[in-house]
Design an enzyme around this catalytic site. Sequence first.
Site, PDB file in Angstrom:
ATOM      1  CG  ASP A   1      -1.807   2.101   6.514  1.00 58.40           C
ATOM      2  OD1 ASP A   1      -2.334   3.063   7.117  1.00 58.40           O
ATOM      3  OD2 ASP A   1      -2.055   1.866   5.323  1.00 58.40           O
ATOM      4  CG  ASP A  50      -1.742   1.211   1.392  1.00 54.96           C
ATOM      5  OD1 ASP A  50      -2.414   1.595   0.420  1.00 54.96           O
ATOM      6  OD2 ASP A  50      -1.723   1.809   2.480  1.00 54.96           O
ATOM      7  CG  ASP A  82      -1.724   7.851   0.452  1.00 55.50           C
ATOM      8  OD1 ASP A  82      -0.663   8.438   0.208  1.00 55.50           O
ATOM      9  OD2 ASP A  82      -2.731   7.949  -0.277  1.00 55.50           O
TER      10      ASP A  82
END
Length: 218
Positions: free
Chosen positions: A167, A7, A9
Amino acid sequence: MAHIVFDLDGTLIDSAPDIHAAANAVLAEAGAAPLSLADTRRFIGNGAPVFVARMRAARGLPEEAQARLYAAFAARYAEAVELTKPYASVLVALDALAAQGHRMGICTNKPIVPTRAVMNHLGLTQHFAAIIGGDSLPVHKPDPAPLQACFQALAGGADAPQLYVGDSEVDAECAQRAGLRFLLYTQGYRKSEVAQIAHHAAFDDFAALPDLVTQILG
């Protein structure tokens, strides 16, 4: 050698300050109060249109303003790079993983234009053989299709272990739906406790990631 997809951001980069600035510029034009940085982080994760919808709802702006607000936000977001930074040790970890022979990709809900802009600005693009943005396919995470497309692009017909690094709850659900092992970076934009997010392994420092990948593959 593994195929490892990340991922963006909240995983490799802390982009919330740039998103925060773009959002508040749009809200100021609409005569609305600004978002806090904490609210900005909380609204990130499901793509730019959802971010704008959450921003709009938080300031009581009408649903019919969504298209106008999104267009204004997207124009700023496309070039929002100056306040974004990689998390500590990200570049070192990517270099180490490449040296170990792993092929890497990006699967993010960030639209592809700002994805490429910020990756180029930070010198990240060279590390990744495949990049899938939030508007690269008709669907986005947690639908597993973008993640699967990224792994397919990395594979080029070759079989290898597959790992996904993210995250958030969105990333965890996406990995679970794709049947993949998920490594959770705990210092990003998650909204739940670590124990509440399904993951194969967790880490809070990118300096530890290359050894963690070796352990998992071993």
